[in-house]
Design a protein around this motif. Structure first.
Motif, PDB file in Angstrom:
ATOM      1  N   THR A   1     -16.664 -37.150 -18.124  1.00 42.87           N
ATOM      2  CA  THR A   1     -15.359 -37.645 -17.685  1.00 42.87           C
ATOM      3  C   THR A   1     -15.504 -39.024 -17.056  1.00 42.87           C
ATOM      4  O   THR A   1     -14.709 -39.944 -17.336  1.00 42.87           O
ATOM      5  N   ALA A   2     -16.513 -39.185 -16.200  1.00 44.79           N
ATOM      6  CA  ALA A   2     -16.749 -40.487 -15.572  1.00 44.79           C
ATOM      7  C   ALA A   2     -17.060 -41.551 -16.620  1.00 44.79           C
ATOM      8  O   ALA A   2     -16.581 -42.694 -16.530  1.00 44.79           O
ATOM      9  N   ILE A   3     -17.853 -41.187 -17.642  1.00 43.37           N
ATOM     10  CA  ILE A   3     -18.178 -42.131 -18.718  1.00 43.37           C
ATOM     11  C   ILE A   3     -16.902 -42.558 -19.444  1.00 43.37           C
ATOM     12  O   ILE A   3     -16.703 -43.744 -19.741  1.00 43.37           O
ATOM     13  N   GLY A   4     -16.038 -41.578 -19.740  1.00 41.43           N
ATOM     14  CA  GLY A   4     -14.776 -41.914 -20.407  1.00 41.43           C
ATOM     15  C   GLY A   4     -13.968 -42.918 -19.622  1.00 41.43           C
ATOM     16  O   GLY A   4     -13.457 -43.905 -20.175  1.00 41.43           O
ATOM     17  N   PHE A   5     -13.856 -42.710 -18.311  1.00 44.51           N
ATOM     18  CA  PHE A   5     -13.082 -43.637 -17.488  1.00 44.51           C
ATOM     19  C   PHE A   5     -13.807 -44.959 -17.273  1.00 44.51           C
ATOM     20  O   PHE A   5     -13.168 -46.018 -17.233  1.00 44.51           O
TER      21      PHE A   5
END
Length: 759
Positions: free
Chosen positions: A328-332
């Motif tokens: 999720t952090a990578i996506g953002f």
């Protein structure tokens, strides 16, 4: 590692709570540095090409920072005596607006005509109460034929008039604009009450900037209580535990506070896009706690003691929760590929919040549960019974599900080409904003609210008097006027041609550009000399008279069409004019249109990077190359299919829609990670066959995935109620993506597992 951490966490609850609160408290101090910007340029980087062009235009000519009043009689025309007198009074009072530098309306429009050998230049409708009915009718007839007034100061049917107030702001614009806007709003209300038979609206760049700030506060006032209220209801209903709801909201709130505090330390700027980050963190961070609680309740229900149940919950959830937070952090974080600093900041703030949510869910939440013995009671897991039936049905019909899933995916993706780029600046705000109401009203009557500006240089001081330059400028203006969707072109040559005709006793044959350079220079001097303060030509000619500004007013159209017109105009200048005259188009509409298009390209690249990183992480985490790659199928398909659905139901793609692919990809992977982690645990630790492993995954994590998906859909769905278009689109598209991803993970993923297990 997971076994050690789970034991250590259970043994040191007070220490972990104390450390967590201290870290959050230090971060929270940074919240004092948060500030709301009202500058639309906060969406653009300082080195953005179109921003630099716009800055050059504003430095060369009078900056078009304005307040625009619209005046429209409910009956009759704007040239009726009562309406003209209202416009005159509004024009005069507008001069008293703080920082007002120029006011334009039909009552101070300077008209030129010949009386014998003398050229008269003065307003036709000045002090309308002193004019007879015959003089008023004559002035209306003349103005209706004035090319530089029609479709700029009033519409062709004379149903609406414009009072344009230009203001000069200093470097303290953030403090000055609210004062100007407050005066404008007060004046608007005053005239609405004074003249109930006339409709009044207010717009302009100042009101547009204030609408950004208003959007931030309205979202905070409406979406914050709505989001928390829905979370309370959902958590109590789905977890069947009031204590679990309170502890979950505590963790989520601390995650939001930590992220916003860190943002305050780093930057602190808030605009409507960045201000949406608390709602995103609130929604995403809930998932970690739901998984911890679900496994904890399952352990309690199976007879484990409280600490052992929590230890087991942490052991089996540490890896999947870590992976989901990481992806999720990578996506953002991949929003950093965005052209817009606003989306880059949004991605960073949410990534910080998601990271905080992981540590708080793994360390602080279990500590609070352990220290509240008897308060977090065992609760039956909602939807647990349905999971066994669902697993058996999918295992039995997995081939049919594979074929039907493929057919539905193809049908949905077929809607993708129906989308078109459309990012009209005024439409960033819904119809409840006065700015939007005014722009919609005006755009239905005149083409004056969407524009493309060009600085056309002559290449020399006083070069605008050169007939060769003026003839090329006139040629460019005529080409522009003949383009579809162009409603009006304002160009300096219109004034010169009119003055040339006036000097020759208003003979129409002389409505042309003179052949003599000195004659043009005299016309400019003659025209400007009688003009009072704020009425000179500084808005269309440069100080050294080396350049003029040409403006093409565009009818209501799409961002793609604005870009097409801009490119076509730039090509025409390159092919038909000398190098000094070649220029790039600019305006707020052009800037946002370029931003939206470039953002799509950059976000596609960002999505590719996110996809590559997530693929590598999943392959290493699952220690299975084939399974890692296969897991991307139920995650890529929902993202692509979402834009197909959007093509069917809306079709308008704006600035924020491009960012959805990156952030949604990081979120939808979560369900896949949790499902596959339980599936692999059953296969590797319990030596189950594929069908039994799928049943195990559904029974252990299926209910939690359904609960988190419901929370995600409703949480992001609340953003759809935002009056700010970018946030509304972001919420709507993400909610659709998560819905499709949940269906893919519950129907397509198990079917794929059954297929590859047989091979």
């Amino acid at each position: 590692m997971s076994h050690f951490l789970s034991q250590w966490t259970v043994k040191h609850p007070w220490l972990l709570i104390a450390i967590s609160l201290i870290i959050v408290l230090v971060a929270t101090i940074g919240a004092k540095n948060l500030w709301v910007t009202i500058d639309y340029k906060s969406y653009f980087g300082k080195d953005n090409e179109r921003v630099l062009i716009q800055n050059e235009l504003e430095a060369e000519f009078m900056r078009d920072t304005n307040v625009i009043f619209l005046v429209s009689p409910r009956q009759g025309t704007i040239f009726d005596r009562g309406v003209v007198e209202a416009i005159y009074e509004l024009t005069e009072e507008s001069w008293k607006m703080p920082l007002a530098m120029r006011v334009d309306s039909i009552t101070n429009y300077w008209h030129s005509w010949a009386e014998g050998d003398t050229v008269i230049i003065k307003p036709l409708l000045d002090k309308p109460r002193n004019l007879s009915d015959e003089q008023l009718a004559k002035a209306a007839k003349i103005l209706r034929q004035e090319k530089t007034a029609v479709d700029i100061l009033f519409d062709q049917n004379a149903e609406m008039a414009v009072v344009r107030v230009n203001v000069e702001l200093s470097e303290n614009a953030i403090d000055e604009e609210p004062v100007v806007a407050a005066y404008a709003y007060d004046l608007l209300q005053k005239y609405k009450q004074r003249y109930p038979e006339i409709r009044f609206f207010v717009s302009g760049t100042v009101i547009g900037d204030q609408s950004f700030a208003e959007a931030v506060f309205r979202d905070a006032q409406f979406l914050t209580p709505l989001s928390y209220g829905l979370m309370v209801i959902l958590l109590v209903f789905l977890l069947r535990s009031f204590s679990a709801m309170l502890l979950t909201l505590s963790v989520v709130t601390l995650s939001v506070v930590f992220a916003m505090g860190v943002h305050g330390w780093i930057d602190g700027m808030l605009n409507p896009i960045i201000a949406a980050s608390p709602y995103l963190i609130l929604t995403i961070a809930v998932a970690n706690s739901v998984h911890i609680f679900t496994s904890y309740f399952q352990g309690i229900n199976s007879g484990l003691e409280q600490r052992h149940a929590m230890q087991e919950s942490l052991r089996i959830n540490l890896q999947p929760v870590f992976l989901t937070c990481l992806t999720t952090a990578i996506g953002f974080l991949c929003l950093n590929f965005s052209e817009s600093p606003a989306f880059r900041s949004l991605g960073n703030v949410v990534a910080i919040g998601v990271t905080a949510a992981f540590f708080l869910a793994i360390f602080m939440l279990p500590s609070m549960i352990i220290l509240l013995p008897g308060r977090v009671k065992k609760a039956p897991i909602r939807f647990s019974g349905a999971m066994t039936w669902l697993a058996n049905s999918i295992i039995k019909r997995h081939r049919v599900l594979l074929l039907s899933s493929g057919a539905v995916a193809i049908l949905l993706i077929a809607g993708f080409p129906k989308n078109e780029l459309n990012d009209v600046f005024a439409h960033y705000f819904d119809e409840t904003f006065q700015f939007r109401q005014a722009n919609d009203f005006a755009n239905a009557r005149i083409p004056g609210f969407h524009r493309i500006d060009f600085k056309i240089s002559s290449g020399e001081q006083d070069g605008i008097s050169n007939p060769a330059y003026l003839n090329k400028l006139e040629e460019f203006a005529k080409w522009f006027e003949n383009q579809p969707d162009v409603g009006k072109v304002t160009v300096f040559t219109d004034i010169i041609k009119r003055l040339n005709m006036n000097v020759h006793q208003d003979k129409p044959a002389y409505y042309q550009i003179p052949d003599n350079r000195e004659e043009v220079a005299q016309y400019i001097l003659m025209y400007e000399m009688p003009l009072p303060f704020g009425r000179d030509l500084g808005n269309i000619i440069s100080m050294d008279k080396s350049a003029t500004k040409l403006t093409a007013f565009i009818r209501q159209t799409s961002s793609e069409r604005i870009l097409e017109l801009t490119h076509a105009a730039e090509r025409w200048l390159e092919e038909n004019t000398p190098s000094p005259m070649q220029a790039k188009g600019s305006s707020i509409d052009v800037m946002f249109s370029y931003m939206a298009r470039n953002n799509i390209h950059s976000m596609l690249y960002g999505m590719f990077v996110a996809l590559l990183l997530i693929s590598i992480i999943l392959i290493f985490a699952f220690k299975d190359f084939k399974l890692g790659l296969m897991s991307l199928v139920p995650n890529i398909l929902p993202v692509v299919a979402t834009f197909g659905v959007w093509g069917y139901i809306n079709g308008q793609i704006g600035l924020s829609a491009a960012a959805v692919a990156c952030l949604a990809l990081g979120i939808v992977v979560d369900d896949t990670v949790h499902f596959l982690s339980k599936y692999l645990r059953a296969r590797r630790e319990k030596n189950m066959v594929a069908a039994d492993a799928i049943r195990y995954a559904f029974n252990t994590v299926g209910a939690a995935l359904l609960i988190t998906s419901i929370i995600f859909v409703i949480g992001f769905g609340t953003l759809a109620f935002s009056p700010y278009l970018s946030n509304s689109q972001l919420g709507s598209l993400t909610a659709i993506t998560i819905t499709l991803a949940w269906l893919a993970d519950f129907l397509l993923l198990p079917s794929l597992l059954m297929l590859i297990s047989k091979k």
